[in-house]
Design an enzyme around this catalytic site. Sequence first.
Site, PDB file in Angstrom:
ATOM      1  N   LYS A  80      20.714   0.194  63.559  1.00 27.60           N
ATOM      2  CA  LYS A  80      20.410   1.284  62.616  1.00 27.60           C
ATOM      3  C   LYS A  80      20.541   0.878  61.144  1.00 27.60           C
ATOM      4  O   LYS A  80      19.829   1.395  60.293  1.00 27.60           O
ATOM      5  CB  LYS A  80      21.310   2.492  62.892  1.00 27.60           C
ATOM      6  CG  LYS A  80      20.950   3.230  64.170  1.00 27.60           C
ATOM      7  CD  LYS A  80      21.787   4.485  64.324  1.00 27.60           C
ATOM      8  CE  LYS A  80      21.417   5.211  65.599  1.00 27.60           C
ATOM      9  NZ  LYS A  80      22.065   6.517  65.717  1.00 27.60           N
TER      10      LYS A  80
ATOM     11  N   ASP B 204      19.913  12.053  62.517  1.00 27.17           N
ATOM     12  CA  ASP B 204      21.136  12.308  63.294  1.00 27.17           C
ATOM     13  C   ASP B 204      21.973  13.473  62.743  1.00 27.17           C
ATOM     14  O   ASP B 204      22.383  14.361  63.481  1.00 27.17           O
ATOM     15  CB  ASP B 204      22.017  11.052  63.344  1.00 27.17           C
ATOM     16  CG  ASP B 204      21.463   9.984  64.274  1.00 27.17           C
ATOM     17  OD1 ASP B 204      20.767  10.338  65.243  1.00 27.17           O
ATOM     18  OD2 ASP B 204      21.744   8.792  64.040  1.00 27.17           O
TER      19      ASP B 204
END
Length: 275
Positions: A66, A102
């Site tokens: 990420k 997220d």
Amino acid sequence: MKKWYAVIGDPIAHSLSPYMHETWFAENGVDASYIPIHVKPADLEKALSALKTLGVSGFNITLPHKEAILPFLDRLDETASIMSAVNTVVVDGNQSSGYNTDGDGFVESLFTTPVDISKKVLIIGAGGAARGIAFALKRAGFGTVAIANRTLQRAKELADEVGGFPMTLAEAENDLGEFGIIIQTTSVGLSENKALPMSLENIKAGSIAADIIYTPLETPFLKKAKEQKCITINGVGMFVYQGAIAFEKWTGVKPDTEKMMKLITSKLGGHYVNK
Ligand code: ATR
């Protein structure tokens, strides 16, 4: 031509993202496929170049890539840039744009339960996940966000950035009754780990306790919070909503999240209860 999407990670075999996005493509009549691709850290740059060459329209990024993907993308939206982490990429021609869904995914899942934004929020943990959630809570209008962490310095740094209040785990344990919403973001409770990040003795009945973990569906933290008569939210909602925001970026369609939460919960062997 049929479009295709992917998720890259290491490991990747157990990702539920292919199931989720393939189901949504089918439900919404979108002519596309979604495949899991195992990419080792050393191969990340080559993998991104290959995905683009082969005409991928977008992809998700999971652990451990990420943060490492950032230098290889052409642009980042504000949230991805603040977080220095990307979980969703949209590819348009040769241009790749990175997003991070997220934190907003977590907050949207929180709103599946009646939530009062004037309630004080406590985040346990100060890692990457806590960071995304803290910023998303502030964007959603929550006034008081406290951050409790084992390493106080990390809580201080995050609290400074987001306009929150740092605490030690012991302080949070003591003052737990002040918080209407408590969010567990540490890895404590994952899989067979039976530990709690802190004692929940002082938690107030009726407060909301949320965990970002969904394996197990009921972490020791949620089990204890339920015993203390809290409203509990597991990590399935965050997983589904982060995916739904990505899906909308790719297709322009808002998928059915409620139904997906039921499907994922039953795939994970649980019975879906939405309070
Ligand atoms: P992520 O990106 O998934 O949030 P991370 O950045 O490694 O992962 O952060 C993990 C979080 O879990 C941190 O807040 C960590 O606390 P420290 O900053 O003190 O390391 C917390 N954590 C991990 N194991 C823990 C434990 N046994 N007890 C309490 N907190 C723990």
